[in-house]
Scaffold this motif. Structure first.
Motif, short mmCIF file in Angstrom:
data_model
loop_
_atom_site.label_atom_id
_atom_site.label_comp_id
_atom_site.label_asym_id
_atom_site.label_seq_id
_atom_site.Cartn_x
_atom_site.Cartn_y
_atom_site.Cartn_z
N GLY A 116 0.78 -1.22 0.00
CA GLY A 116 0.00 0.00 0.00
C GLY A 116 0.81 1.28 0.00
O GLY A 116 0.24 2.37 -0.06
N SER A 117 2.14 1.16 0.08
CA SER A 117 2.96 2.36 0.24
C SER A 117 3.89 2.66 -0.92
O SER A 117 4.31 3.81 -1.09
N ALA A 175 0.00 3.84 -3.48
CA ALA A 175 1.38 3.45 -3.77
C ALA A 175 1.86 4.01 -5.10
O ALA A 175 3.05 4.23 -5.31
N LEU A 176 0.91 4.24 -6.03
CA LEU A 176 1.26 4.76 -7.34
C LEU A 176 1.36 6.29 -7.34
O LEU A 176 1.75 6.89 -8.34
N ARG A 177 0.97 6.89 -6.22
CA ARG A 177 1.01 8.35 -6.12
C ARG A 177 2.08 8.83 -5.13
O ARG A 177 2.36 10.03 -5.06
N ALA A 178 2.65 7.92 -4.37
CA ALA A 178 3.67 8.28 -3.39
C ALA A 178 4.94 8.69 -4.13
O ALA A 178 5.58 7.87 -4.79
N MET A 179 5.33 9.96 -3.99
CA MET A 179 6.47 10.48 -4.74
C MET A 179 7.78 10.19 -4.00
O MET A 179 8.43 11.07 -3.44
N VAL A 180 8.16 8.93 -4.01
CA VAL A 180 9.43 8.52 -3.39
C VAL A 180 10.59 8.68 -4.36
O VAL A 180 11.71 8.27 -4.06
N CYS A 273 -3.16 8.17 -12.54
CA CYS A 273 -1.97 8.57 -11.77
C CYS A 273 -0.90 9.16 -12.68
O CYS A 273 -0.22 10.14 -12.30
N ARG A 274 -0.79 8.60 -13.89
CA ARG A 274 0.20 9.12 -14.83
C ARG A 274 -0.16 10.54 -15.26
O ARG A 274 0.73 11.42 -15.36
N ARG A 275 -1.42 10.82 -15.52
CA ARG A 275 -1.84 12.16 -15.93
C ARG A 275 -1.59 13.18 -14.82
O ARG A 275 -1.30 14.35 -15.10
N ALA A 276 -1.71 12.74 -13.58
CA ALA A 276 -1.50 13.66 -12.47
C ALA A 276 -0.07 14.18 -12.40
O ALA A 276 0.19 15.21 -11.78
N LEU A 277 0.85 13.49 -13.05
CA LEU A 277 2.25 13.92 -13.06
C LEU A 277 2.49 15.05 -14.07
O LEU A 277 3.55 15.69 -14.05
#
Length: 280
Positions: A116-117, A175-180, A273-277
């Motif tokens: 989830g992370s 997990a796909l939005r966490a900007m690690v 999630c990709r578009r949000a970038l």
């Protein structure tokens, strides 16, 4: 701390108390013999502190039963093998940890994961993995063998294309939005996830952020066939092989898998999630 780990530590403490009382000693007397504080004796007996091998050997001698030392050390080793602290595991760096995990993937046929992370390691790009390993090196202050660890992780991904293997992977949209990692690295990572959907050996499910969750999205874990669960926490990994623990984690996985979307619907979540970038 895990219930299994704590129960084992309490059981060891009860055995220590039993040996002390058989030796006719009070906690204060034993502490005096060993040069310890009385609070240390109390914490070991109540399972509030984990004994070391030296502690157990000293205890056995102190209560006049040195022959009990091998039994005590064996008990400790049993639950140490279940709770593997990152401090101990990472003493030689991340590469050996990755190599040990590879053995478990090679031994297994059906592998199930919940995360989830962050993106699960088996689906990480090299650049994404590099940022993850670097962050954990800094956190644990472990040897900086990032490039070796990345190469080991990427090589393990070859099993994604091995006939007979089956990966059932569930991830939370968070997990796909966490900007690690930087946006460009994340964009490539999301493209990689889109490409995984459709592989014969992989069933990738994404739990949308707005989905009704049957359980809180807690720790990530992997299930290897029906023989092993590996659960990650900040301080340690838990390697669990007891049937009741395995059954519990399978129920958790099945509950979360039921909230996931697959195929074209999973593609839509990844694309969102990709578009949000933006245009990276």
């Amino acid at each position: 701390m895990s219930t299994d780990f704590q129960q084992a530590r309490v059981a060891l403490g009860m055995r220590l108390r039993e040996l002390r009382t058989e030796g006719g000693l009070t906690g204060r007397q034993l502490a005096g013999h060993l040069g310890w504080t009385q609070s240390k004796v109390s914490k070991l007996e109540t399972g509030r502190q984990t004994a070391t091998h030296d502690d157990l050997n000293a205890w056995a001698v102190g209560v006049g039963q040195p022959q009990a030392a091998p039994e005590l050390v064996s008990r400790l080793r049993t639950f140490e093998s279940q709770s593997r602290s990152w401090r101990r595991q990472l003493a030689a760096g991340h590469r050996p940890v990755q190599d040990r995990l590879t053995v478990e993937y090679e031994r297994s046929t059906v592998m199930r994961a919940w995360e989830g992370s962050m993106v699960v390691g088996m689906l990480q790009t090299a650049d994404y993995a590099r940022h993850v390993f670097s962050a954990y090196v800094d956190l644990h202050q472990s040897p900086r063998d990032v490039e070796d660890a990345v190469r080991s992780r990427v090589r393990r991904q070859e099993s994604l294309y091995q006939p007979g293997k089956r990966y059932e992977i569930i991830m939370w949209e968070a997990a796909l939005r966490a900007m690690v990692c930087p946006p460009g690295v994340m964009a490539a990572q999301l493209d990689r996830l889109s490409g995984v959907i459709g592989l014969d050996t992989v069933r990738l499910g994404i739990v949308p952020c707005g989905a009704a969750l049957p359980l809180p999205p807690a720790n990530g874990f992997w299930l290897y066939d029906e023989r092993l669960a590996i659960v990650e926490d900040w301080h340690a990994e838990l390697w669990l092989d007891q049937p009741d623990s395995l059954a519990l984690y399978l129920r958790v996985w099945e509950s979360l898998a039921g909230a996931a979307v697959y195929g074209s619907d999973a593609h839509k979540v990844i694309a969102r999630c990709r578009r949000a970038l933006g245009s990276v």
